[in-house]
Design a protein around this motif. Structure first.
Motif, mmCIF file in Angstrom:
data_model
loop_
_atom_site.group_PDB
_atom_site.id
_atom_site.type_symbol
_atom_site.label_atom_id
_atom_site.label_comp_id
_atom_site.label_asym_id
_atom_site.label_seq_id
_atom_site.Cartn_x
_atom_site.Cartn_y
_atom_site.Cartn_z
ATOM 1 N N SER A 27 -5.894 -3.996 -6.536
ATOM 2 C CA SER A 27 -5.355 -3.291 -7.698
ATOM 3 C C SER A 27 -5.473 -4.173 -8.928
ATOM 4 O O SER A 27 -5.810 -3.705 -10.020
ATOM 5 N N GLY A 248 -3.737 1.359 -2.896
ATOM 6 C CA GLY A 248 -3.360 1.425 -4.302
ATOM 7 C C GLY A 248 -2.009 2.062 -4.538
ATOM 8 O O GLY A 248 -1.447 2.738 -3.672
ATOM 9 N N ARG A 249 -1.465 1.857 -5.725
ATOM 10 C CA ARG A 249 -0.122 2.324 -6.082
ATOM 11 C C ARG A 249 0.007 3.839 -5.968
ATOM 12 O O ARG A 249 1.079 4.363 -5.643
ATOM 13 N N TRP A 259 3.382 -0.286 -1.117
ATOM 14 C CA TRP A 259 2.004 0.177 -1.127
ATOM 15 C C TRP A 259 1.088 -1.034 -0.910
ATOM 16 O O TRP A 259 1.479 -2.179 -1.094
ATOM 17 N N ASP A 261 -1.862 -3.297 -2.084
ATOM 18 C CA ASP A 261 -2.503 -3.560 -3.377
ATOM 19 C C ASP A 261 -3.676 -4.531 -3.285
ATOM 20 O O ASP A 261 -4.381 -4.735 -4.268
ATOM 21 N N ARG A 275 2.626 -4.487 -1.142
ATOM 22 C CA ARG A 275 3.411 -4.807 -2.333
ATOM 23 C C ARG A 275 4.739 -4.077 -2.280
ATOM 24 O O ARG A 275 4.810 -2.913 -1.853
#
Length: 291
Positions: A27, A248-249, A259, A261, A275
């Motif tokens: 990310s 990804g978020r 999530w 990242d 994360r």
């Protein structure tokens, strides 16, 4: 639990390319990725050909530089395969490859530096281009004398942005130019230093938005070594589709959910950083693929 990356496509990509393949998804590219990347590269060992399937929206410039330099330490030929997102600092990282394989949906972007949250508690960001072109805008839009417009622009900016911050921003643009030229030496060693710097300046200055979606063909037109490889692109797209579904978020169900990242994957292992909300440090987990 389903695999976070398509390992069947990864292994097929190795066979097609005659290389070892590493999937690097982040990310945000940053220095914190280095220890996990180093461990993964040590497991692979130094190889003649290493292909990196790169999937990232950008990150920290110096993080991208150190990632690029570390990758170069483990191979004589570095390929960067881009199925989709490769923006901002990820574009900078791709410039360190001996070649870039860019698929139909590959998205690169300008590399102009940004300043975040400065005057008046403003938390938005401004580009180096916003500052550099302010005087030109005054002359073009309002008919001001160009020399007077530059002087007025400097006065206005010093009133709204702390002068040492402006100087630091200027140093950041010089740093970006230096790092870009340094990484391009790997891809374009035959060019003179000034010719490489000219390419970097175009990536910093020739676009009217940091979000401009540069295609692989446009990147090639600037002079970078970008080429097509239908088989590699198809397999890399299979990998990207898996990442879209679980990385990804945007994959979190709520603001309180964790999530993934960062992801580093080879044919032998998958390492994912999870994360947590609130900016806390992420936790790495390793997933061993089925034989």
């Amino acid at each position: 639990m389903p695999q976070p990356v398509d390992l069947q496509a990864l292994r097929a990509l190795e066979q097609a390319r005659g290389s070892r393949v590493l999937v690097l998804a982040a990310s945000t590219l940053d220095i914190d990725l280095l220890p996990a990347l180093y461990d993964q590269l040590r497991t692979i060992g130094k190889v003649e050909r290493l292909d990196v399937v790169l999937h990232s929206r950008g990150g920290i410039v110096n993080g991208a530089r150190r990632i690029a330099l570390l990758l170069r330490e483990f191979t004589r030929h570095l390929g960067v395969i881009v199925p989709h997102y490769c923006e901002s600092s990820a574009t900078l990282l791709a410039m360190a490859g001996d070649e870039i394989i860019a698929g139909d949906l590959a998205i690169f972007s300008p590399i102009d530096p940004h300043l975040h949250g400065d005057a008046g508690g403003d938390t938005s960001s401004i580009s180096a281009q916003d500052i550099r072109l302010f005087g030109k805008m005054c002359a073009s839009w309002f008919g001001a004398d160009p020399d007077a417009a530059r002087e007025q622009a400097l006065a206005l900016m010093c009133q709204n942005i702390f002068p040492p911050t402006l100087a630091a921003f200027y140093r950041t643009t010089l740093e970006m130019e230096q790092i870009g030229e340094e990484l391009l030496r790997y891809q374009l060693p035959q060019l003179e230093s000034e010719a490489r710097r000219a390419i970097v300046r175009r990536l910093m200055q020739d676009y009217h938005s940091h979000n401009y979606a540069i295609t692989g063909a446009e990147l090639a037109a600037l002079g970078l070594r970008v080429r097509r490889d239908a088989q590699a692109e198809a397999l890399a797209w299979d990998i990207a589709r898996t990442l879209h579904a679980g990385f990804g978020r945007g994959t979190a169900q709520s603001e309180e959910d964790e999530w993934d990242d960062m992801l580093l994957a080879t044919r032998d292992s998958v390492n994912v950083r999870q994360r947590r909300p609130g900016g806390l440090h992420g936790r790495w987990r390793e997933e061993r693929p089925a034989s």
